[in-house]
Design a protein around this motif. Sequence first.
Motif, PDB file in Angstrom:
ATOM      1  N   LYS A   1      -5.510   0.372  10.873  1.00 44.87           N
ATOM      2  CA  LYS A   1      -5.740   1.039   9.591  1.00 44.87           C
ATOM      3  C   LYS A   1      -5.473   0.144   8.384  1.00 44.87           C
ATOM      4  O   LYS A   1      -5.844   0.488   7.268  1.00 44.87           O
ATOM      5  CB  LYS A   1      -4.876   2.298   9.494  1.00 44.87           C
ATOM      6  CG  LYS A   1      -5.404   3.458  10.320  1.00 44.87           C
ATOM      7  CD  LYS A   1      -4.712   4.757   9.946  1.00 44.87           C
ATOM      8  CE  LYS A   1      -5.358   5.936  10.664  1.00 44.87           C
ATOM      9  NZ  LYS A   1      -4.736   7.227  10.274  1.00 44.87           N
ATOM     10  N   SER A   2      -4.807  -0.988   8.604  1.00 40.54           N
ATOM     11  CA  SER A   2      -4.499  -1.888   7.487  1.00 40.54           C
ATOM     12  C   SER A   2      -4.814  -3.330   7.879  1.00 40.54           C
ATOM     13  O   SER A   2      -3.913  -4.147   8.073  1.00 40.54           O
ATOM     14  CB  SER A   2      -3.023  -1.753   7.095  1.00 40.54           C
ATOM     15  OG  SER A   2      -2.718  -2.562   5.975  1.00 40.54           O
TER      16      SER A   2
ATOM     17  N   TRP B   1      -4.069   7.991   5.386  1.00 42.52           N
ATOM     18  CA  TRP B   1      -2.827   7.538   6.021  1.00 42.52           C
ATOM     19  C   TRP B   1      -1.664   8.147   5.239  1.00 42.52           C
ATOM     20  O   TRP B   1      -1.322   7.683   4.157  1.00 42.52           O
ATOM     21  CB  TRP B   1      -2.778   6.016   6.005  1.00 42.52           C
ATOM     22  CG  TRP B   1      -1.634   5.378   6.721  1.00 42.52           C
ATOM     23  CD1 TRP B   1      -0.549   5.989   7.279  1.00 42.52           C
ATOM     24  CD2 TRP B   1      -1.451   3.972   6.947  1.00 42.52           C
ATOM     25  NE1 TRP B   1       0.298   5.064   7.837  1.00 42.52           N
ATOM     26  CE2 TRP B   1      -0.235   3.826   7.657  1.00 42.52           C
ATOM     27  CE3 TRP B   1      -2.189   2.843   6.631  1.00 42.52           C
ATOM     28  CZ2 TRP B   1       0.243   2.584   8.027  1.00 42.52           C
ATOM     29  CZ3 TRP B   1      -1.703   1.607   7.000  1.00 42.52           C
ATOM     30  CH2 TRP B   1      -0.507   1.480   7.700  1.00 42.52           C
TER      31      TRP B   1
ATOM     32  N   LEU C   1      -0.866   6.662   1.451  1.00 44.16           N
ATOM     33  CA  LEU C   1      -0.923   5.220   1.238  1.00 44.16           C
ATOM     34  C   LEU C   1      -2.257   4.788   0.654  1.00 44.16           C
ATOM     35  O   LEU C   1      -3.279   5.463   0.833  1.00 44.16           O
ATOM     36  CB  LEU C   1      -0.647   4.488   2.560  1.00 44.16           C
ATOM     37  CG  LEU C   1       0.832   4.316   2.922  1.00 44.16           C
ATOM     38  CD1 LEU C   1       1.534   5.649   3.079  1.00 44.16           C
ATOM     39  CD2 LEU C   1       0.990   3.497   4.180  1.00 44.16           C
ATOM     40  N   ARG C   2      -2.242   3.639  -0.018  1.00 41.88           N
ATOM     41  CA  ARG C   2      -3.431   3.120  -0.683  1.00 41.88           C
ATOM     42  C   ARG C   2      -4.258   2.262   0.277  1.00 41.88           C
ATOM     43  O   ARG C   2      -4.263   1.031   0.200  1.00 41.88           O
ATOM     44  CB  ARG C   2      -3.029   2.281  -1.899  1.00 41.88           C
ATOM     45  CG  ARG C   2      -2.224   3.035  -2.957  1.00 41.88           C
ATOM     46  CD  ARG C   2      -1.971   2.134  -4.163  1.00 41.88           C
ATOM     47  NE  ARG C   2      -1.162   2.783  -5.173  1.00 41.88           N
ATOM     48  CZ  ARG C   2       0.124   2.532  -5.380  1.00 41.88           C
ATOM     49  NH1 ARG C   2       0.756   1.638  -4.620  1.00 41.88           N
ATOM     50  NH2 ARG C   2       0.789   3.157  -6.341  1.00 41.88           N
ATOM     51  N   VAL C   3      -4.941   2.920   1.186  1.00 37.84           N
ATOM     52  CA  VAL C   3      -5.833   2.249   2.130  1.00 37.84           C
ATOM     53  C   VAL C   3      -7.119   3.052   2.220  1.00 37.84           C
ATOM     54  O   VAL C   3      -7.191   4.191   1.751  1.00 37.84           O
ATOM     55  CB  VAL C   3      -5.191   2.112   3.541  1.00 37.84           C
ATOM     56  CG1 VAL C   3      -4.010   1.173   3.505  1.00 37.84           C
ATOM     57  CG2 VAL C   3      -4.768   3.476   4.076  1.00 37.84           C
ATOM     58  N   GLU C   4      -8.158   2.451   2.816  1.00 35.19           N
ATOM     59  CA  GLU C   4      -9.452   3.118   2.883  1.00 35.19           C
ATOM     60  C   GLU C   4      -9.411   4.366   3.753  1.00 35.19           C
ATOM     61  O   GLU C   4     -10.030   5.376   3.448  1.00 35.19           O
ATOM     62  CB  GLU C   4     -10.515   2.144   3.409  1.00 35.19           C
ATOM     63  CG  GLU C   4     -10.840   1.018   2.426  1.00 35.19           C
ATOM     64  CD  GLU C   4     -11.968   0.139   2.908  1.00 35.19           C
ATOM     65  OE1 GLU C   4     -12.600   0.495   3.921  1.00 35.19           O
ATOM     66  OE2 GLU C   4     -12.222  -0.890   2.268  1.00 35.19           O
TER      67      GLU C   4
ATOM     68  N   ARG D   1      -4.400  -5.960  13.198  1.00 33.57           N
ATOM     69  CA  ARG D   1      -4.711  -6.612  11.925  1.00 33.57           C
ATOM     70  C   ARG D   1      -6.205  -6.846  11.713  1.00 33.57           C
ATOM     71  O   ARG D   1      -6.621  -7.301  10.647  1.00 33.57           O
ATOM     72  CB  ARG D   1      -3.942  -7.933  11.832  1.00 33.57           C
ATOM     73  CG  ARG D   1      -2.430  -7.734  11.671  1.00 33.57           C
ATOM     74  CD  ARG D   1      -2.094  -6.833  10.508  1.00 33.57           C
ATOM     75  NE  ARG D   1      -0.661  -6.678  10.316  1.00 33.57           N
ATOM     76  CZ  ARG D   1      -0.115  -5.972   9.327  1.00 33.57           C
ATOM     77  NH1 ARG D   1      -0.880  -5.331   8.472  1.00 33.57           N
ATOM     78  NH2 ARG D   1       1.189  -5.876   9.223  1.00 33.57           N
TER      79      ARG D   1
ATOM     80  N   ASP E   1       8.536  -4.447   9.687  1.00 28.07           N
ATOM     81  CA  ASP E   1       7.413  -5.078   8.974  1.00 28.07           C
ATOM     82  C   ASP E   1       7.819  -6.507   8.619  1.00 28.07           C
ATOM     83  O   ASP E   1       7.719  -6.941   7.472  1.00 28.07           O
ATOM     84  CB  ASP E   1       7.063  -4.279   7.725  1.00 28.07           C
ATOM     85  CG  ASP E   1       5.682  -4.639   7.169  1.00 28.07           C
ATOM     86  OD1 ASP E   1       4.932  -5.365   7.854  1.00 28.07           O
ATOM     87  OD2 ASP E   1       5.347  -4.177   6.063  1.00 28.07           O
TER      88      ASP E   1
ATOM     89  N   VAL F   1       0.806  -1.209   0.000  1.00 26.42           N
ATOM     90  CA  VAL F   1       0.000   0.000   0.000  1.00 26.42           C
ATOM     91  C   VAL F   1       0.845   1.267   0.000  1.00 26.42           C
ATOM     92  O   VAL F   1       0.309   2.365  -0.117  1.00 26.42           O
ATOM     93  CB  VAL F   1      -0.938   0.027   1.223  1.00 26.42           C
ATOM     94  CG1 VAL F   1      -1.880  -1.154   1.209  1.00 26.42           C
ATOM     95  CG2 VAL F   1      -0.145   0.061   2.534  1.00 26.42           C
ATOM     96  N   SER F   2       2.163   1.130   0.126  1.00 24.24           N
ATOM     97  CA  SER F   2       2.964   2.317   0.414  1.00 24.24           C
ATOM     98  C   SER F   2       3.946   2.725  -0.679  1.00 24.24           C
ATOM     99  O   SER F   2       4.616   3.752  -0.536  1.00 24.24           O
ATOM    100  CB  SER F   2       3.744   2.109   1.720  1.00 24.24           C
ATOM    101  OG  SER F   2       4.618   1.002   1.614  1.00 24.24           O
TER     102      SER F   2
END
Length: 336
Positions: A299-300, A69, A63-66, A295, A202, A40-41
Amino acid sequence: MIVTGTVPEQLSHDVSEHLAARGLVPVGTGLELTSLAGGVSNDVIAVSGPGIDVVVKRALSTLRVEELWNADPKRLQVEGRALQLAGTMLPAVTPRVLDLDDEFLVIERSPRDWYEWRTELISGVADTRVARELGHSLGIWQFNTTATPSLVEAFLDRDSFHQLRVQPFHETVLARHADLSEAIRQTIEVMLSRQTCLVHGDFTPKNILVEPPTAPICERRLWVLDWEVAHVGDEDFDAASLLAHLLIKSVHQPKMSSALFDCARAFVKSWQSHIEISSDQSHLVRQIGCMLLARVDGKSPVGYLDRNGQHKIRQIGRLLLQKPGTTIAQLWEMTK
């Protein structure tokens, strides 16, 4: 790595121009560019052509999240330097860094038949050889950087770690599980007070590339990728990240629970063979609890758990924060 499609025209132009300007390809060389699944980053681009076969990364500021972020793209520099440092200690376990500047990171590309360890786990295969090698690698990185603090002087800034882990994971979980605030705040305080060793940040199956399995007795090669939140910090953070993901997959695939427990034991045994471990594992267990909650309620969240699985992970995460004396064996009993 997973191929996802074509590269936008402007990005394709920028990458091609960059590679030529940095002397990695002659000007005018015909190149094939393909988007890879970069999480997502980042934008992650595979580039191949005469004399070149690389992966180019560019960090995103949003970032590519709903949920909204944001994160500082300077983390690309952190990732490049961390890959270089990790590679000096264990050159076979990371890709070589070929070029690094303010906008792009260029690394060697893995063999085409390698894939994410996550893919193998979700398919129903849990190989203790991979887990053991990950424990060994993590232990070596932690031992060396604890013993020689000068190695990690460039990783004292933890801004990216706050933006990409503490805020979207721990602080978001704290806001959504206010009744556990004391335990979560204690976990955050201990985590941020530690500046022990190099932390990947991560250390999860999606960031482990593995070669396909061959003969059962042969070791398998692997790479640890995506070091963008590397920093000097909590020695339990990476182990908690990996163990939390193995637990989540045990809930997702109950028939694999025993094999995943074997992976967890192999990982922990190999990791602990290199470093001094406190007999009090309560912080590690609380970290696992926070990771589990992150999780499903951070947020992700992971995308493969159904509602029952999310509920089960939430229950386990909350219990670990309330009862941090839990052992690794007891963790797996909770998934049944």
